[in-house]
Write an enzyme that holds these catalytic residues in place. Structure first.
Site, PDB file in Angstrom:
ATOM      1  N   GLU A  36       2.811   1.158   5.415  1.00  0.00           N
ATOM      2  CA  GLU A  36       1.457   1.486   5.859  1.00  0.00           C
ATOM      3  C   GLU A  36       0.538   0.275   5.861  1.00  0.00           C
ATOM      4  OE1 GLU A  36      -1.966   4.881   5.158  1.00  0.00           O
ATOM      5  OE2 GLU A  36      -0.661   4.352   3.511  1.00  0.00           O
ATOM      6  N   ASP A  51       1.756   5.291   0.106  1.00  0.00           N
ATOM      7  CA  ASP A  51       1.245   6.401   0.907  1.00  0.00           C
ATOM      8  C   ASP A  51       1.523   7.715   0.185  1.00  0.00           C
ATOM      9  OD1 ASP A  51       0.156   7.758   2.996  1.00  0.00           O
ATOM     10  OD2 ASP A  51       1.855   7.532   4.354  1.00  0.00           O
ATOM     11  N   LYS A  80       0.861  -1.189   0.000  1.00  0.00           N
ATOM     12  CA  LYS A  80       0.000   0.000   0.000  1.00  0.00           C
ATOM     13  C   LYS A  80       0.897   1.239   0.000  1.00  0.00           C
ATOM     14  CE  LYS A  80      -3.825   2.347   2.209  1.00  0.00           C
ATOM     15  NZ  LYS A  80      -3.237   3.662   1.940  1.00  0.00           N
TER      16      LYS A  80
END
Length: 316
Positions: free
Chosen positions: A169, A29, A27
């Site tokens: 994250e 960011d 993921k």
């Protein structure tokens, strides 16, 4: 070729899904972007549809070099820290802070989907085929301003644990058999190591010992049509981000708090127009954020949504 495609958004889940149809990625960011490539030129659009081509010159230049006549790449603009992790605060600073007009030459587009390719709309095609075409267009590795967000062959639980150990994250899970649908339909899932959401700033407590004179930000979330106080955050600032934030808040000062924050000493109240991205570990039993840390201000162009606290408490 579509003028714009509303992005497919990931649905938050507490645990990674099971099953061979799920593909996993890191993921990222940063800011969600779509790169539109046409013979007439390149356009870089934000999630909200704003044209930010001029803000990301390196990404735009790299898009022009890709070996394709027409394409729409879906991805996330990120700036990496010295450990190779995407850092939202660094991305914001490279753009001149919230409302800034600077260009980011450091930003890299991590491309994770291909929605249009050489005259063909791919949104009705399954993810596996879209990824195959994307991998042919944007090779893995390399140091260019557009890079492939690679699929990681691993068990979801193991990958999440490793991601969290490395300070990332979280991870994204995508159904390989799914077509590309705008909105949060559940074809894509996000599993976070740490919660991170947008909260309205309603004021701050002054401190002579802290960066920018900000001892603690006072935060609010949505509850129905109203804002409710969800506590404060006093960490995550550096000298530059605190100075930028103080400058923004000082334009919005009001005499009385917009919502009930309880009794506060040395508090300055502001109109709740700024949305801060806040990392936090959990919620207290009385609906306050626990172990919160400031990451940066969300841009309106990046759809700066204020989190719905009733949903947050159910999710927590």
């Amino acid at each position: 070729m579509p003028d714009r495609i509303d992005p497919c958004l990931a649905l938050l889940k507490p645990k990674p899904p099971k099953g061979s149809q799920w593909a996993f990625e890191v993921k990222w960011d940063g800011y969600r972007l779509a790169a539109h490539i046409e013979p007439s030129g390149v356009r870089i659009l934000t999630r909200g549809g704003h044209d930010w081509t001029d803000r990301f010159p390196a990404i735009a230049a790299e898009a022009r070099r890709l070996p394709v006549a027409t394409a729409i790449l879906d991805g996330e603009a990120v700036v990496f820290d010295e450990r190779g992790r995407s850092d939202f605060g660094r991305l914001q600073q490279s753009l001149g802070g919230r409302g800034g007009k600077r260009m980011s030459r450091e930003a890299v587009l991590m491309a994770f989907d291909l929605l249009y390719f050489d005259g063909r709309d791919l949104t009705g095609t399954e993810l596996g085929a879209r990824r195959h075409l994307l991998e042919g267009l944007v090779p893995a590795g390399g140091e260019e301003a557009i890079r492939l967000s690679e699929e990681i062959e691993a068990d979801g639980d193991v990958l999440l644990r490793i991601a969290c150990e490395h300070g990332l994250e979280g991870i994204i899970a995508k159904d390989r058999n799914s077509t590309y649908r705008s909105g949060r339909g559940g074809e894509w899932l996000k599993i976070k190591c740490i919660q991170s959401d947008g909260f309205a700033i309603v004021g701050y407590e002054k401190s002579t010992a802290s960066f920018g004179g900000i001892g603690r930000l006072l935060l609010a979330a949505r509850k129905g049509d109203e804002l409710v106080y969800v506590g404060g955050v006093g960490t995550g600032f550096n000298e530059r981000s605190a100075a930028d934030l103080r400058e923004q808040m000082d334009k919005l000062i009001i005499a009385k708090p917009a919502i009930d924050t309880g009794r506060k000493r040395n508090a300055v109240f502001v109109r709740p127009e700024l949305v801060a991205e806040i990392e936090y570990r959990a919620w207290t039993h009385d609906g306050k954020l626990r172990h919160a840390s400031y990451k940066g201000l969300r841009e309106e162009q990046d759809t700066a949504a204020v989190y719905a606290v009733d949903l947050a408490l159910k999710a927590g």
